[in-house]
Write an enzyme that holds these catalytic residues in place. Structure first.
Site, PDB file in Angstrom:
ATOM      1  N   CYS A   1       2.221 -10.491   5.785  1.00 21.20           N
ATOM      2  CA  CYS A   1       1.521  -9.315   5.266  1.00 21.20           C
ATOM      3  C   CYS A   1       2.161  -8.778   3.986  1.00 21.20           C
ATOM      4  O   CYS A   1       1.456  -8.423   3.025  1.00 21.20           O
ATOM      5  CB  CYS A   1       1.465  -8.223   6.332  1.00 21.20           C
ATOM      6  SG  CYS A   1       3.035  -7.926   7.174  1.00 21.20           S
TER       7      CYS A   1
ATOM      8  N   HIS B   1       1.902  -1.012   4.564  1.00 24.02           N
ATOM      9  CA  HIS B   1       3.220  -1.348   4.014  1.00 24.02           C
ATOM     10  C   HIS B   1       3.309  -0.885   2.557  1.00 24.02           C
ATOM     11  O   HIS B   1       2.331  -0.978   1.801  1.00 24.02           O
ATOM     12  CB  HIS B   1       3.446  -2.866   4.033  1.00 24.02           C
ATOM     13  CG  HIS B   1       3.619  -3.446   5.396  1.00 24.02           C
ATOM     14  ND1 HIS B   1       3.826  -2.702   6.533  1.00 24.02           N
ATOM     15  CD2 HIS B   1       3.628  -4.750   5.795  1.00 24.02           C
ATOM     16  CE1 HIS B   1       3.954  -3.500   7.567  1.00 24.02           C
ATOM     17  NE2 HIS B   1       3.840  -4.749   7.149  1.00 24.02           N
TER      18      HIS B   1
END
Length: 358
Positions: free
Chosen positions: A128, A252
């Site tokens: 990711c 994130h």
């Protein structure tokens, strides 16, 4: 005529987002099948208001499946993905198991969709944190080249799964509602479920994601290094990462420093990012506009801001990159790969099985 699509790990944090992304997808779908471990088999989930019963994943689960999306852990992919390929499906794997396999393309569609043309039945979805960094840096690499990348990540707990989300919420309640000191709350999962010690994440920052390797970098950090080189097809790019878990539930964030091969004007860098698919520029310091995790949740895009020249290095640039790790960092990138396979006419049985059956 549409496809039969299977989701392996359908009840997990990423699997549930895969369902949502498929519901919104342009992919022609006739049927979906939800597969899981024995713990979740028998549950009933929806797909476009139709009820679908979750089935146990077995070696025979993939008969008639055209596309299989895997997000149930590396061991599950290792065991069952070859059976899916043997049955005629194209596998899009969201785990780390096949990422460095020489016969498996590692794909971020905006960056290297051409790699799909060489698939042998399995396509791997990158980590990711790597995905969002690639979307932010590819428009710069295309115009000015890249020689060095130094990244520090600030990663949400959802990257460690639903259990980590639950533990984080429980810890926050222990501190805020029960008055427990943050260092004394119950910790059983983070920083890594497979490591010896576990530490609180509530009101904390943990500079460890995954376990440590022999070189004192974590596997997460080494993933970012190796995956960047593979995706950008350049082993000469110097890449170094420090990956940190913070008490944010989703999305994130990354502080990224790069050195370009040719000096890149900041205004032109911003223009290149604006023009790049999947990237959104949020960069106006005078108005305090920059990417934030809370604003990225639920979006498929990657947000880029705080772009500025390094004060001492002429070809150095700093930036801040944010994306929803469950969507662009996992579920959406996987479905996007499936859509691209369809658009390129690459959803078809492979001529030879190159992956061992367990």
């Amino acid at each position: 005529m549409g496809y039969t699509v299977a989701i392996v790990g359908a009840t997990g944090a990423v699997g549930t987002q895969m369902i949502k992304m498929l519901e919104e997808s342009t992919l022609p779908i006739d049927q979906v099948r939800y597969l899981s471990s024995s713990r979740s088999a028998g549950k009933v989930l929806a797909f476009k208001e139709q009820e679908v019963t979750v089935e146990l994943t077995t070696e025979d689960s993939f008969e008639g499946v055209d596309i299989a999306l895997f997000s149930a852990g590396g061991s599950t992919s290792a065991k069952f993905a070859p059976y899916a390929v043997k049955a005629g499906a194209v596998v899009v794997d969201n785990t780390s198991h096949f990422r460095q396999h020489p016969d498996v393309p590692l794909v971020v569609p905006e960056v290297n969709a051409h790699a799909l043309e060489n698939h042998n039945g399995i396509v791997s979805c990158p980590n990711c944190s790597t995905i969002q960094m690639m979307v932010a840096l590819e428009p710069i690499r295309q115009k000015w080249g890249l020689s060095r990348i130094i990244v520090s990540t600030y990663q949400a707990v959802s990257g460690a799964g639903q259990s980590a989300i639950n533990e984080t919420q429980d810890q926050l309640k222990q501190v805020l509602n029960d008055g427990i000191n943050p260092k004394d709350v119950t910790a059983n999962i983070l920083p890594s479920g497979g490591d010896k010690k576990h530490y609180p994440i509530a009101f904390n920052a943990l500079p460890q994601i995954d376990v440590f390797t022999d070189n004192d970098y974590t596997y997460e950090e080494m993933k970012m290094t190796k995956e960047t080189k593979k995706i950008m097809e350049d082993d000469n790019i110097a890449v170094s990462a420090t990956c940190v878990r913070i008490p944010v539930l989703s999305a994130h964030s990354e502080s990224v420093y790069i050195e370009t091969k040719e000096v890149a004007p900041i205004a032109a860098v911003k223009e290149a990012i604006v023009a790049f698919p999947g990237a959104v520029l949020e960069d106006d310091p005078s108005q305090q506009i920059y990417p934030q995790a809370v604003n990225a949740v639920g979006s498929r895009d990657t947000f880029v801001g705080r772009i500025r020249k390094d004060l001492d290095q002429e070809n150095g640039i700093h930036m801040w990159v944010v994306s929803d790790n469950l969507l662009k960092g996992a579920a959406w990138n996987s479905v996007q790969i499936a859509e691209t396979l369809h658009e390129k006419g690459l959803v078809c049985p492979t001529t030879a099985l190159k992956f061992e059956l367990n």
